[in-house]
Scaffold this motif. Sequence first.
Motif, PDB file in Angstrom:
ATOM      1  N   HIS A 130       0.835  -1.201   0.000  1.00  0.00           N
ATOM      2  CA  HIS A 130       0.000   0.000   0.000  1.00  0.00           C
ATOM      3  C   HIS A 130       0.871   1.252   0.000  1.00  0.00           C
ATOM      4  O   HIS A 130       2.053   1.204   0.344  1.00  0.00           O
ATOM      5  CB  HIS A 130      -0.895   0.033   1.249  1.00  0.00           C
ATOM      6  N   ASP A 132       0.556   5.013   1.984  1.00  0.00           N
ATOM      7  CA  ASP A 132      -0.167   5.429   3.181  1.00  0.00           C
ATOM      8  C   ASP A 132      -1.376   6.286   2.817  1.00  0.00           C
ATOM      9  O   ASP A 132      -1.269   7.239   2.043  1.00  0.00           O
ATOM     10  CB  ASP A 132       0.774   6.183   4.127  1.00  0.00           C
ATOM     11  N   HIS A 281       4.619   0.178  -0.081  1.00  0.00           N
ATOM     12  CA  HIS A 281       5.460  -0.544   0.875  1.00  0.00           C
ATOM     13  C   HIS A 281       4.659  -1.659   1.523  1.00  0.00           C
ATOM     14  O   HIS A 281       3.430  -1.691   1.460  1.00  0.00           O
ATOM     15  CB  HIS A 281       6.060   0.402   1.913  1.00  0.00           C
ATOM     16  N   ARG A 298       5.547   7.505  13.331  1.00  0.00           N
ATOM     17  CA  ARG A 298       5.367   7.947  11.947  1.00  0.00           C
ATOM     18  C   ARG A 298       4.902   9.391  11.874  1.00  0.00           C
ATOM     19  O   ARG A 298       3.986   9.781  12.600  1.00  0.00           O
ATOM     20  CB  ARG A 298       4.323   7.032  11.298  1.00  0.00           C
TER      21      ARG A 298
HETATM   22 FE   LIG Z   1       2.107   2.118   5.654  1.00  0.00          FE
END
Ligand SMILES: [Fe+2]
Length: 325
Positions: A130, A132, A281, A298
Motif C-alpha cells: 500500500h 499510506d 510498501h 510515523r
Molecule cells: Fe504504511
Amino acid sequence: MAATGVGRTVERETASGVEVSPVAGHIGAEISGVDLTEELSEETVGVIRAAVLRWKVVFFRGQSLDHAGHVAFARRFGEPVVLPRRGSASPAGVPEIETTADRLELGGRFGMEHEEWLARRRHTLLRGWHCDHGARVDPPAATILRAETVPPYGGDTTWANLAAAYAGLSAPVREFVDGLRAEHRLGVGYQPRPGDDAYVRHLLDHQVATVHPLVRVHPVSGERVLFVNGYYVEQIEGLSRAESAAVLEMLLEQAVLPEYTVRFRWEPGSVAFWDNRATIHLAPGDNAHLGFPRTMHRVMLAGEVPVGVNGKPSEPITGTEAGRW
Ligand SMILES: [Fe+2]
C-alpha cells in the motif's frame, strides 16, 4: 566525491559531509554524515530532498531523534499531517506523530479474533502492499518513519518503486494503462461475517473512496507512476469485473517485482523517509509470532490531489476532501 568502480563511476554524492549511497538498482539509498537532531543547512535539506525524489526511499541509521525532533525534521520538507482523534496512538502533546506498537489488533476492536479478521480479508499475496492513506483524494506526499524498539530479527519493511515499475512495462501496455482510472477504497475484498459484522458497520460509517488515475504524473519529478496497490484498489473504471481483476493482477505483480524493491533492516534509531507518491510498501508479516516488541513512530507530510497523464485529477467518492483530515 565520487567513488570509482570497475568501468564506471559509482553514483555517490557528497555535499557538506552528507553522503548518499544507493543500496539497490532502482530504489533506496542510505544517507550518512548527518545528525538529524541538529538544525540542517539548506544545502543538506536540498541533498536529502533530491535523494528522496531520485531514490524514492532513503535510510538514516544511528539517529537519536525524539518526538519533537522528528516533527521538526519533517517540517523542513513539508506540512505534517495531524490525524483527527488518534487518541492513544499519538504521544501526549505531539499529534503529528502516530505510534504503532507490535501488530495492529484490528479484529479485537470489532468483536472477533485477529486471525478471523485476517482470514476475512481479500486473499492475495499482493494484498498488504500500500501507499499510506491511498484511498484519500490527496494521499500524503511522504512518510518519515522512526524505529524505537525493533525485534532482534524479523520485522523488515519493503518498498517498491512505482515509477520504475511503470517504465518497465512494454510500450503497448503503458499506452493502454495511461488513460485508465481506478477506484481506491478502504476495506476492499473483505468477506463479511454472517449476520451483524461490527467491522462492516465501521467501514460503512468511515468509508474513504476515491477514483485515482491508474498512472499519475509525479508533481515534482514529472515521472509517470503506476498508481496501484493491493490494499485499496478495487476496480478499474470501464472494464468488466473479470477484465479488471486480470489487469490489476498483472499490474500489481509488475509493481512488486523484486528488482523494483528494497528491503530495510531496522535498528533502534533508524529513520526511513519515503516518497509516498512514487512507492508502495509492505509492513512486515514475520515478527508478530516472535513476541518481540516493535515500536515505530510515523510522521506524514500533506500531499496533493494526483493528476493523470491526460491532466485529469482524482475525484473523491466518499469520506475524503482535499486538505481536510
Ligand atoms: Fe504504511
